[in-house]
Motif scaffolding. Sequence first.
Motif, PDB file in Angstrom:
ATOM      1  N   ASP A  70      32.086 -19.779   2.344  1.00 54.40           N
ATOM      2  CA  ASP A  70      31.041 -19.279   1.999  1.00 54.40           C
ATOM      3  C   ASP A  70      30.267 -17.871   2.702  1.00 54.40           C
ATOM      4  O   ASP A  70      29.803 -16.828   2.398  1.00 54.40           O
ATOM      5  CB  ASP A  70      30.110 -20.277   1.586  1.00 54.40           C
TER       6      ASP A  70
ATOM      7  N   LYS B 108      29.351 -14.135   1.985  1.00 54.02           N
ATOM      8  CA  LYS B 108      27.809 -13.471   2.315  1.00 54.02           C
ATOM      9  C   LYS B 108      28.068 -12.789   3.216  1.00 54.02           C
ATOM     10  O   LYS B 108      27.000 -11.446   3.147  1.00 54.02           O
ATOM     11  CB  LYS B 108      26.597 -14.547   2.791  1.00 54.02           C
TER      12      LYS B 108
ATOM     13  N   VAL C  37      26.318 -13.637  -3.672  1.00 52.19           N
ATOM     14  CA  VAL C  37      25.308 -13.515  -3.434  1.00 52.19           C
ATOM     15  C   VAL C  37      23.899 -13.308  -4.592  1.00 52.19           C
ATOM     16  O   VAL C  37      22.772 -12.867  -4.503  1.00 52.19           O
ATOM     17  CB  VAL C  37      24.754 -12.265  -2.513  1.00 52.19           C
ATOM     18  N   SER C  38      24.680 -13.299  -5.818  1.00 53.51           N
ATOM     19  CA  SER C  38      23.607 -13.954  -6.681  1.00 53.51           C
ATOM     20  C   SER C  38      24.266 -14.870  -8.223  1.00 53.51           C
ATOM     21  O   SER C  38      24.881 -15.683  -8.096  1.00 53.51           O
ATOM     22  CB  SER C  38      23.549 -12.922  -7.967  1.00 53.51           C
ATOM     23  N   ASP C  39      23.488 -14.624  -9.051  1.00 54.18           N
ATOM     24  CA  ASP C  39      24.157 -15.622 -10.041  1.00 54.18           C
ATOM     25  C   ASP C  39      24.661 -14.709 -11.932  1.00 54.18           C
ATOM     26  O   ASP C  39      24.002 -13.318 -12.468  1.00 54.18           O
ATOM     27  CB  ASP C  39      22.423 -16.425 -10.476  1.00 54.18           C
TER      28      ASP C  39
ATOM     29  N   ARG D  28      27.258 -18.691  -9.274  1.00 51.30           N
ATOM     30  CA  ARG D  28      26.766 -18.626  -8.443  1.00 51.30           C
ATOM     31  C   ARG D  28      26.230 -19.256  -7.217  1.00 51.30           C
ATOM     32  O   ARG D  28      26.941 -19.942  -6.482  1.00 51.30           O
ATOM     33  CB  ARG D  28      24.743 -19.745  -9.267  1.00 51.30           C
ATOM     34  N   GLY D  29      26.115 -17.819  -6.353  1.00 47.01           N
ATOM     35  CA  GLY D  29      26.453 -18.280  -4.763  1.00 47.01           C
ATOM     36  C   GLY D  29      27.833 -18.320  -4.813  1.00 47.01           C
ATOM     37  O   GLY D  29      28.252 -19.692  -3.687  1.00 47.01           O
TER      38      GLY D  29
ATOM     39  N   GLU E  19      18.603 -12.932  -9.278  1.00 46.22           N
ATOM     40  CA  GLU E  19      18.546 -13.460  -8.626  1.00 46.22           C
ATOM     41  C   GLU E  19      19.320 -12.321  -7.417  1.00 46.22           C
ATOM     42  O   GLU E  19      19.811 -13.332  -6.963  1.00 46.22           O
ATOM     43  CB  GLU E  19      18.722 -14.939  -8.731  1.00 46.22           C
TER      44      GLU E  19
ATOM     45  N   PHE F 140      19.675 -13.950  -3.953  1.00 52.12           N
ATOM     46  CA  PHE F 140      19.008 -15.486  -3.941  1.00 52.12           C
ATOM     47  C   PHE F 140      18.827 -16.218  -2.801  1.00 52.12           C
ATOM     48  O   PHE F 140      18.495 -16.769  -1.914  1.00 52.12           O
ATOM     49  CB  PHE F 140      18.604 -16.102  -4.935  1.00 52.12           C
ATOM     50  N   ASN F 141      20.469 -16.025  -2.600  1.00 55.12           N
ATOM     51  CA  ASN F 141      20.433 -17.110  -0.674  1.00 55.12           C
ATOM     52  C   ASN F 141      21.009 -16.458   0.553  1.00 55.12           C
ATOM     53  O   ASN F 141      21.581 -17.115   1.464  1.00 55.12           O
ATOM     54  CB  ASN F 141      21.856 -17.498  -1.249  1.00 55.12           C
ATOM     55  N   THR F 142      20.522 -15.070   0.367  1.00 53.63           N
ATOM     56  CA  THR F 142      20.327 -14.149   1.222  1.00 53.63           C
ATOM     57  C   THR F 142      19.121 -13.659   1.457  1.00 53.63           C
ATOM     58  O   THR F 142      19.251 -12.330   0.960  1.00 53.63           O
ATOM     59  CB  THR F 142      21.431 -13.428   1.985  1.00 53.63           C
TER      60      THR F 142
ATOM     61  N   ARG G 222      17.279  -9.616   0.889  1.00 49.67           N
ATOM     62  CA  ARG G 222      15.803  -9.925   0.041  1.00 49.67           C
ATOM     63  C   ARG G 222      14.753  -9.188  -0.098  1.00 49.67           C
ATOM     64  O   ARG G 222      14.122  -8.345  -0.847  1.00 49.67           O
ATOM     65  CB  ARG G 222      15.988 -11.383  -0.873  1.00 49.67           C
TER      66      ARG G 222
END
Length: 610
Positions: A10, A14, A106-108, A125-126, A148, A151-153, A157
């Motif tokens: 993962d 990313k 990196v998104s949904d 998602r992610g 989003e 959302f996980n980076t 963002r």
Amino acid sequence: MPKVNILPPDVIAKIAAGEVVDRPASVIKELLENSIDAGAMAIEIHLKDAGKELIHIKDNGCGITRADIEKLFNRHATSKITAIDDLESLHSMGFRGEALYSIGAVSDVTLRSQTDKEAWEIHMRGGQRLDLAPASPSGQGTDIKVSELFFNTPARRKFLKSNTAELNQILNIVLPYTLIYPDKKFTLTHAGRSLLDLRSAPNRLDRAAAALNLNLKDLIETDQEFVQEAIRVRLILGNINVQRARRDLQYIFVNNRPVDSKNLSFNLNDVYKLIMPPGVYGAFILDITINPANVDVNIHPTKREVRIKDEAKLVSLIRRVVEYQLMQKGGAKTVSHSREGGNPDANMDPRLTHSEMTTGMTDGQGIASYDIIYAPGQLQSMMNPASYANRESTYTRNDSAANSLPVQDDMLAEFNLFNNTTPLRDKFAASRYIGQFMNKYLLFEANSTLMLVDQHAAQERIMFEKFKNQIEAGTVEVQPLLTPILLKLSPQERIAWEETQEKLHEVGIETNQFDDETIAIQTQPTLLKNIERTVRTLLAGDDTPRLDKDTLARRACKASITAGDKLAPEQVEHQRKQLLNCHDPFTCPHGRPTVIEITDGFLERQFLRT
Ligand code: ADP
Ligand code: MG
């Protein structure tokens, strides 16, 4: 010794994603290209929060089968190449099979796709698959919602810019595709508001006019094959009526792919100088068709700079085509004295309207003509800018005017001939007016120096200070326009206008919406001329939300001035007085000098007297 770790998948995903998608515009580029590759004839893009919250793209392409939908979000999943040989003969936009994988990481993402047989929906998602299920049929094609983003980076963002800046980038990505696919229908909305709504057009010319909001009668089209060179050059050129403060109506394609080429761009702009006043740019859409083997294939998705075999030859060929077209149909040659040394008026086209005669003989032109007489080094040494230290912090090297500044810091140190004993203000006040040179410079004699005033720069300084004072005092003198001036805006300009309308109002420029793509200018500050050009200049660029009044006034004054007036001695006197009344008389608002001095010492050396 630190231990070597293998990064978990993962994390790798990313990192890899960051190379392909770094902002909403790059997501849209990938999805748009997928839709085009899928043969879609209608593509809709809907955005929320400039794509940061939602990018929703819907196409009516071939759709994706159940078997493929499962693999989509794996790395290097592509239907477009199977072996390395395919790379050479590639006709699709994408081929790395990395886009959906990266976006999914990196998104949904919810992707719903329907082929002629089945419909499926997948939710990622992610990088994790949350769901895959049959969907109820609703028409062939693919519908993808990316929400989003990053959302996980969070670092990435945070890096995103203002909505205006992101929307500008998005338009810069989408517009080129609309230009090369005139028959496809494109829709782009933001927060429910339409930014682009392009019906299928019969040809590129009509599409160009519709997409860029230009008048058909201002566009020149040519399509030429060079059999020997095996090159086809298709061009749409704006004529003299299409003038912009930036190069934002300029597009280059190689084999239907949007590309950047500094070389081609420089050369086309150079040819435009034949008909355009200084400091403004023309519009062009250049599409080159060439054997793919002679182009450096754009392996990396985010790099657009193109390299072509025998580029110099191609460039000179294209230059000739453009020059011929512009000379035949482009309008008029406004200024030619700089290089050829002729009389500018002799080249004026009688068809020119007054507003087109913005000969604005500024620096670039002037320097070119000096170059003939003096070697560049000599030229620099003779330029002794008054009050260099006063240069404002707003001075930027990117400014085209500033770039041609004839002064270099090291030169200053070497040739600081400036007589510091008498303050320049006093010296200038006491100097004797000799005359006007080229309707461009005012010459004054003071003790043993010759002072040259750049009329244009001086006028700009005077106007700027007056305007600024009026703005600060809240007493901008305004004059209503009897008939409002209608200005057709490009999609980018429209976004900028929405951000700036209030600020324009504060500096005395009242504008309102006329129709979807046109605004009406209702009032203009009495001080400013060329209000149409001024407003366009103020709307150029994606920094409009941050524009303060000072910068606005500075830009407005620059755009508003046209130089080249013959001045009577009384007018010169008046101008000198006004300049001396300025707080900062010896630089223009953009940091160029308004006055330079040529010393006796310099002249003596030139005449080899010493
Ligand atoms: P690439 O475009 O480089 O092949 P992508 O990750 O962008 O890689 O897409 C992977 C695959 O998904 C494509 O090769 C294509 O088969 C399929 N695909 C993606 N988007 C669409 C779409 N809008 N319509 C049909 N097929 C699509
Ligand atoms: Mg792709």
